[in-house]
Design an enzyme around this catalytic site. Structure first.
Site, mmCIF file in Angstrom:
data_model
loop_
_atom_site.group_PDB
_atom_site.id
_atom_site.type_symbol
_atom_site.label_atom_id
_atom_site.label_comp_id
_atom_site.label_asym_id
_atom_site.label_seq_id
_atom_site.Cartn_x
_atom_site.Cartn_y
_atom_site.Cartn_z
ATOM 1 N N THR A 173 0.852 -1.188 0.000
ATOM 2 C CA THR A 173 0.000 0.000 0.000
ATOM 3 C C THR A 173 0.887 1.237 0.000
ATOM 4 O O THR A 173 1.880 1.299 0.711
ATOM 5 C CB THR A 173 -0.935 0.003 1.220
ATOM 6 N N PHE A 175 1.206 5.069 0.865
ATOM 7 C CA PHE A 175 0.616 6.074 1.755
ATOM 8 C C PHE A 175 1.142 7.460 1.398
ATOM 9 O O PHE A 175 2.278 7.598 0.942
ATOM 10 C CB PHE A 175 0.990 5.775 3.214
#
Lengths: 280, 280
Positions: A173, A175
Site C-alpha cells: 500500500t 501512503f
C-alpha cells in the site's frame, strides 16, 4: 513528539506504516473516518496525516483523492508499506486449537492458500483487521484467531502463530504524508532525496482532444507521467477531474512551464505537492 | 421472455433501470454480488446483465471494470437512470408518525435537506436501499420508514410519502448492458441508433510518454475521447490498465486504424464493445 493521524483502530496497517515511516518516537492518533484525519490536520490536532492512496492489488482509494481536493493540505512525502498478514492468537494458543479466523473480508480473501491448507478453520468476516485482533484478544477463546498486522499483535498482546500468510508477494500500500498547506514541516530523511514526484489535480476546458492536449504539455518537455486518475467533477455530471503524478519538482523551471502551459486549457488546477518517497 | 440479471435485492435501483430500459415484458433476476451477474451471463442463466458502471456524484464502480476484464462479455448498450430517492412507508402511515428512516448510508447522505427539515426523524444505516424497504415492510412499525426507489415501493407494497427527496438534481447512474461475447442479442430500440461509443481496455508498453502516445492515435484521427479510467494491472504492481471510451464504432475504418495503431505500443488490448445509449 510529532502527532501522526491515521484512519482505523490502533494496530491498523496505517499505524504500522506511520511507525515504519517516522520511527518509534511519534504519537499516533486513530480516527474512525478518513475525513477525520484530514480535519485533524487542518485544525492542528495532528502534525501529519498518513493516508493510504493506492494498493498494488485493489487500486486507488478514490475517497482520499476527493478529500485532498476538499481540504487545503499538501503532500510532503509518500511511503510504501508491504502488507504482511499474520495469524494472531492469544499467547499459549496452538495452531491445532484454532477453528475460526476473524478478519476484514479483503484480508481473508488475500489468504486463500492458508484456508485451503487448513480446511478445519473457518474464515469469519469482521469490519476491520485491527478490530478483529482486538475482538479475539477480549474473547479469550483458544478456538478464535485473527488475521491482522504485526502492529495489532503488539497493541493487543497477541502472538503471531504464522507470519506472512498472504497469497501474493505483491501486496503493498502506498501512503501519502499530508500537512496543512502553509506548514513548513519536513518529511523524515528530508536530506537524502531520491526522485521527486509532483501531484496535481485539474479540470480541462471542453475542447476537442482536451486530455491529449493536456498530456502533451508534459510529453513535449520529456516529463514522465507516473499515474493518472479520473474522478467526477463536482457540479458537472459526466465531466471529470484528473489527478496526475509526474516526475519532477513543481518549482523546477521545466515543471513551472508545463503547469503554466496546462493552465491555458484548464478551468481549474491545483498543485497538491512535490515530494519524495520516504525510505525505511 | 428475456431474463435480465442485476445485483441487489428486488426493488433495487438496478432493477428499476432494467424495467425502464427494456420495458415491463422481462423477467428480472437478482444476484447478491456483481460477480454473480457476470457468472449468470456467461452460463446463460440470464440473457443480459445490467450493471452500474458510474454514478454522476460518486464516480466509477471500479469493481465492475475489473469484472469486465475477467469475463468474456461484451457491452451492447448503456442506459442512464436518474436516481430519485423516495420516502417509503406502509400504506396509511403519515409523515408525522415517522421517527426513524432506514437506508444505505450513501442514500441517507444524499437526502440531507430532508433530515435538516425533519429534525425529529433519525436516519438509520442499512446495508441496502431496497433491503431497507423490505425491512420496514416486515416490521410494520408506523414509526419506521425507508429511503429507496419507486420500484421498491411496488415490490414491497409501500407508499411513497414523499418523492424525489434527494438533495442534488444531478444524481444519475450509468448502467451497461452485458451479454456473452458471441451473443447476437440486440439492445432495445436497436434500430434508432444515436452516437456510438466504443469501450476498450489496454496495458501500455513501458516506454517514455506511453500514455500520451496512446492517446495520440485517437487525437491524430479526430476521434473524441469520452472517459479514461485506470486500474491496477494484475501481476504488475504500480503499473496500470487503462479503460477508454471513445466516440465511434470499432468496425469503422478510422477506429480500426486507431486501434491497430494503439496495438503497436500496448502489451494487451481488448475491445469491450461498441454500443449506443438506450433511450427511454
Amino acid at each position: 513528539m510529532k502527532k501522526i493521524g491515521f484512519q482505523g483502530e490502533k494496530g491498523a496497517y496505517s499505524e504500522l506504516a506511520a511507525f515504519n515511516c517516522f520511527g518509534p518516537g511519534i504519537a499516533t492518533v486513530p480516527f474512525r473516518e478518513f475525513a477525520g484525519v484530514f480535519h485533524a490536520v487542518m485544525t492542528r490536532k495532528v502534525d501529519v496525516g498518513i493516508i493510504p492512496i493506492e494498493n498494488s492489488l485493489a487500486g486507488s482509494i478514490h475517497q482520499n483523492y476527493d478529500l485532498m481536493l476538499e481540504h487545503e493540505v499538501k503532500i510532503i512525502g509518500e511511503f510504501k508499506q508491504r502488507v504482511n498478514h499474520h495469524l494472531l492468537a492469544p499467547h499459549g494458543v496452538k495452531l491445532g486449537q484454532i477453528r475460526r479466523v476473524y478478519s476484514h473480508p479483503q484480508a481473508l480473501a488475500q489468504c486463500q492458500n492458508f484456508f485451503r491448507t487448513h480446511k478445519n478453520i473457518e474464515p469469519v468476516s469482521y469490519f476491520d483487521t485491527a478490530g478483529s485482533a482486538r475482538h479475539i484478544a477480549t474473547l479469550g477463546d483458544p478456538a478464535a484467531a485473527a488475521i491482522a498486522s504485526i502492529q495489532a499483535a503488539k497493541e493487543y498482546n497477541l502472538k503471531a502463530i504464522q507470519s506472512s500468510i498472504e497469497d501474493s508477494e505483491e501486496n503493498s500500500t502506498r501512503f501519502l504524508l499530508l500537512v496543512r498547506q502553509n506548514s513548513r514541516l519536513k518529511p523524515p530523511h528530508a536530506g537524502e532525496k531520491g526522485l521527486i514526484k509532483t501531484s496535481i489535480v485539474f479540470a480541462l476546458r471542453d475542447i476537442p482532444g482536451a486530455l491529449f492536449k493536456g498530456l502533451s504539455v508534459f510529453a513535449l518537455r520529456d516529463i514522465d507521467l507516473v499515474k493518472i486518475e479520473s474522478r467526477p467533477y463536482p457540479g458537472s455530471p459526466w465531466r471529470y477531474l484528473f489527478y496526475l503524478d509526474f516526475l519532477g519538482d513543481s518549482r523546477d523551471d521545466v515543471s513551472v512551464k508545463a503547469i503554466n502551459n496546462l493552465r491555458e486549457i484548464t478551468v481549474f488546477l491545483k498543485v497538491l505537492g512535490s515530494y519524495a518517497a520516504v525510505k525505511k
